[in-house]
Motif scaffolding. Structure first.
Motif, PDB file in Angstrom:
ATOM      1  N   ALA A  93      -1.849  -7.936  10.489  1.00 34.66           N
ATOM      2  CA  ALA A  93      -1.660  -9.373  10.902  1.00 34.66           C
ATOM      3  C   ALA A  93      -2.330 -10.071   9.619  1.00 34.66           C
ATOM      4  O   ALA A  93      -1.354 -11.270   9.797  1.00 34.66           O
ATOM      5  N   ALA A  94      -2.606  -9.533   8.788  1.00 33.13           N
ATOM      6  CA  ALA A  94      -2.617 -10.190   7.171  1.00 33.13           C
ATOM      7  C   ALA A  94      -1.106 -10.501   7.309  1.00 33.13           C
ATOM      8  O   ALA A  94      -0.888 -11.459   6.652  1.00 33.13           O
ATOM      9  N   ILE A  95      -0.001  -9.582   6.715  1.00 33.60           N
ATOM     10  CA  ILE A  95       0.729  -9.847   6.358  1.00 33.60           C
ATOM     11  C   ILE A  95       1.815 -10.750   7.139  1.00 33.60           C
ATOM     12  O   ILE A  95       2.514 -11.198   6.759  1.00 33.60           O
ATOM     13  N   ASN A  96       1.575 -10.930   8.628  1.00 30.82           N
ATOM     14  CA  ASN A  96       2.250 -11.812   9.556  1.00 30.82           C
ATOM     15  C   ASN A  96       1.974 -13.082   9.473  1.00 30.82           C
ATOM     16  O   ASN A  96       2.861 -13.771   9.580  1.00 30.82           O
ATOM     17  N   ALA A  97       0.363 -13.236   9.043  1.00 31.71           N
ATOM     18  CA  ALA A  97      -0.026 -14.351   8.014  1.00 31.71           C
ATOM     19  C   ALA A  97       0.537 -15.037   6.821  1.00 31.71           C
ATOM     20  O   ALA A  97       0.139 -16.310   6.367  1.00 31.71           O
ATOM     21  N   GLY A  98       0.913 -13.687   6.129  1.00 37.51           N
ATOM     22  CA  GLY A  98       1.419 -14.170   4.930  1.00 37.51           C
ATOM     23  C   GLY A  98       0.481 -14.087   3.521  1.00 37.51           C
ATOM     24  O   GLY A  98       0.500 -14.598   2.695  1.00 37.51           O
ATOM     25  N   GLN A  99      -0.720 -13.626   4.060  1.00 37.50           N
ATOM     26  CA  GLN A  99      -0.919 -13.108   3.016  1.00 37.50           C
ATOM     27  C   GLN A  99      -1.183 -11.132   2.551  1.00 37.50           C
ATOM     28  O   GLN A  99      -0.275 -10.408   2.915  1.00 37.50           O
ATOM     29  N   ASP A 100      -1.378 -11.355   1.176  1.00 38.69           N
ATOM     30  CA  ASP A 100      -1.220 -10.346   0.106  1.00 38.69           C
ATOM     31  C   ASP A 100      -3.043  -9.791   0.424  1.00 38.69           C
ATOM     32  O   ASP A 100      -3.919 -10.042   0.349  1.00 38.69           O
ATOM     33  N   VAL A 101      -2.231  -8.160   0.612  1.00 45.12           N
ATOM     34  CA  VAL A 101      -3.517  -7.037   0.765  1.00 45.12           C
ATOM     35  C   VAL A 101      -3.335  -6.231  -0.303  1.00 45.12           C
ATOM     36  O   VAL A 101      -1.903  -6.219  -0.524  1.00 45.12           O
ATOM     37  N   LEU A 102      -4.041  -5.811  -1.197  1.00 45.07           N
ATOM     38  CA  LEU A 102      -4.247  -5.356  -2.168  1.00 45.07           C
ATOM     39  C   LEU A 102      -4.745  -3.835  -2.047  1.00 45.07           C
ATOM     40  O   LEU A 102      -6.705  -3.521  -1.462  1.00 45.07           O
ATOM     41  N   PHE A 103      -3.985  -2.650  -2.215  1.00 43.22           N
ATOM     42  CA  PHE A 103      -4.403  -1.014  -2.408  1.00 43.22           C
ATOM     43  C   PHE A 103      -5.287  -0.780  -3.906  1.00 43.22           C
ATOM     44  O   PHE A 103      -3.809  -0.249  -4.063  1.00 43.22           O
ATOM     45  N   ASP A 104      -6.052  -0.304  -3.558  1.00 40.74           N
ATOM     46  CA  ASP A 104      -6.852   0.194  -5.190  1.00 40.74           C
ATOM     47  C   ASP A 104      -6.568   2.396  -4.397  1.00 40.74           C
ATOM     48  O   ASP A 104      -7.610   2.243  -3.938  1.00 40.74           O
ATOM     49  N   VAL A 105      -5.754   2.559  -4.858  1.00 39.89           N
ATOM     50  CA  VAL A 105      -5.665   4.261  -4.031  1.00 39.89           C
ATOM     51  C   VAL A 105      -4.600   5.119  -5.337  1.00 39.89           C
ATOM     52  O   VAL A 105      -4.342   4.537  -5.834  1.00 39.89           O
ATOM     53  N   ASP A 106      -5.074   6.366  -4.637  1.00 38.66           N
ATOM     54  CA  ASP A 106      -4.737   7.430  -5.625  1.00 38.66           C
ATOM     55  C   ASP A 106      -3.084   7.470  -5.634  1.00 38.66           C
ATOM     56  O   ASP A 106      -2.163   6.677  -4.102  1.00 38.66           O
ATOM     57  N   TRP A 107      -2.294   8.463  -5.658  1.00 31.77           N
ATOM     58  CA  TRP A 107      -0.782   8.492  -5.602  1.00 31.77           C
ATOM     59  C   TRP A 107      -0.446   8.905  -3.979  1.00 31.77           C
ATOM     60  O   TRP A 107       0.610   8.604  -3.151  1.00 31.77           O
ATOM     61  N   GLN A 108      -1.006   9.736  -3.692  1.00 33.64           N
ATOM     62  CA  GLN A 108      -1.283  10.168  -1.849  1.00 33.64           C
ATOM     63  C   GLN A 108      -1.546   9.281  -0.711  1.00 33.64           C
ATOM     64  O   GLN A 108      -0.699   8.879  -0.123  1.00 33.64           O
TER      65      GLN A 108
END
Length: 215
Positions: A93-108
């Motif tokens: 829903a966020a990306i369809n609305a043009g909003q960017d989402v940040l993920f702080d994740v490991d390589w997996q």
């Protein structure tokens, strides 16, 4: 001026502990109001002060496993007996609305997101330290971890760094201000990519109609 909308980005930041991922994530969220942090789901119980949908989406193990089975999780993992993962619906829903989402994740976690149905929106960035000696120095000087924890983090860092080539971009965090500028430049360039900007075709068609009207 014509306003051409765009789809949002899924920004994946990964690094070995101590390379600056968390600091860069925090600065990006402070600098850019169009970037929000991804909220994970978990099967662990809420801690005092935590709210549903703010810190986590709290789900039972059965609910969580059902979401995984039905393809409603972008990524998931089990940590110390509890399940953690990223629900797909709010991210989509966020990306369809043009909003960017940040993920702080490991390589997996990053690998799972890059292989998800939302892969076309992913921008993956790996943060490297300038050297292993500097990485260890940063872990020790921040004073947050015991000697044993530092040793464990250093032992894990080799495996994490081995996945650097899987990412779209690799930044070397020798200077935090410079690394931050490079990160912002990447995000701005990705936002301007032709295939992310909805409405461009309509704009060009309108320009062609204007040309025809002049003849």
């Amino acid at each position: 001026m014509s306003n051409v909308n765009r789809r949002g980005l899924l920004i994946i930041l990964s690094s070995p502990s101590g390379a600056g991922k968390s600091t860069l994530s925090r600065r990006l969220l402070e600098f850019d109001s169009n970037v929000r942090f991804s909220v994970s789901a978990t099967t662990r119980p809420p801690r005092p002060g935590e709210q549903e949908g703010r810190e986590y989406f709290f789900r039972s193990r059965h609910e969580f496993e059902t979401m995984v089975r039905d393809g409603e999780m972008l990524e998931h993992a089990e940590v110390f007996g509890n399940l953690y993962g990223t629900p797909r619906a709010p991210i989509e829903a966020a990306i369809n609305a043009g909003q960017d989402v940040l993920f702080d994740v490991d390589w997996q976690g990053g690998q799972q997101i890059r292989n998800s149905p939302l892969r076309d929106s992913v921008v993956s960035i790996f943060i490297l330290p300038p050297s292993i000696a500097e990485l260890e120095n940063r872990l020790r000087t921040r004073g947050q971890d015991s000697e044993e924890v530092v040793r464990n983090r250093m032992a894990k860092s080799r495996d994490e760094i081995s996945h650097w080539a899987e990412y779209d971009y690799v930044l070397i965090n020798e200077s935090l201000p410079n690394c931050e500028k490079e990160l912002l430049a990447i995000i701005q360039a990705e936002r301007l990519r032709r295939d992310r900007r909805t409405g461009l075709m309509e704009l060009v068609n309108e320009m062609n109609r204007e040309f025809e009207e002049r003849n």
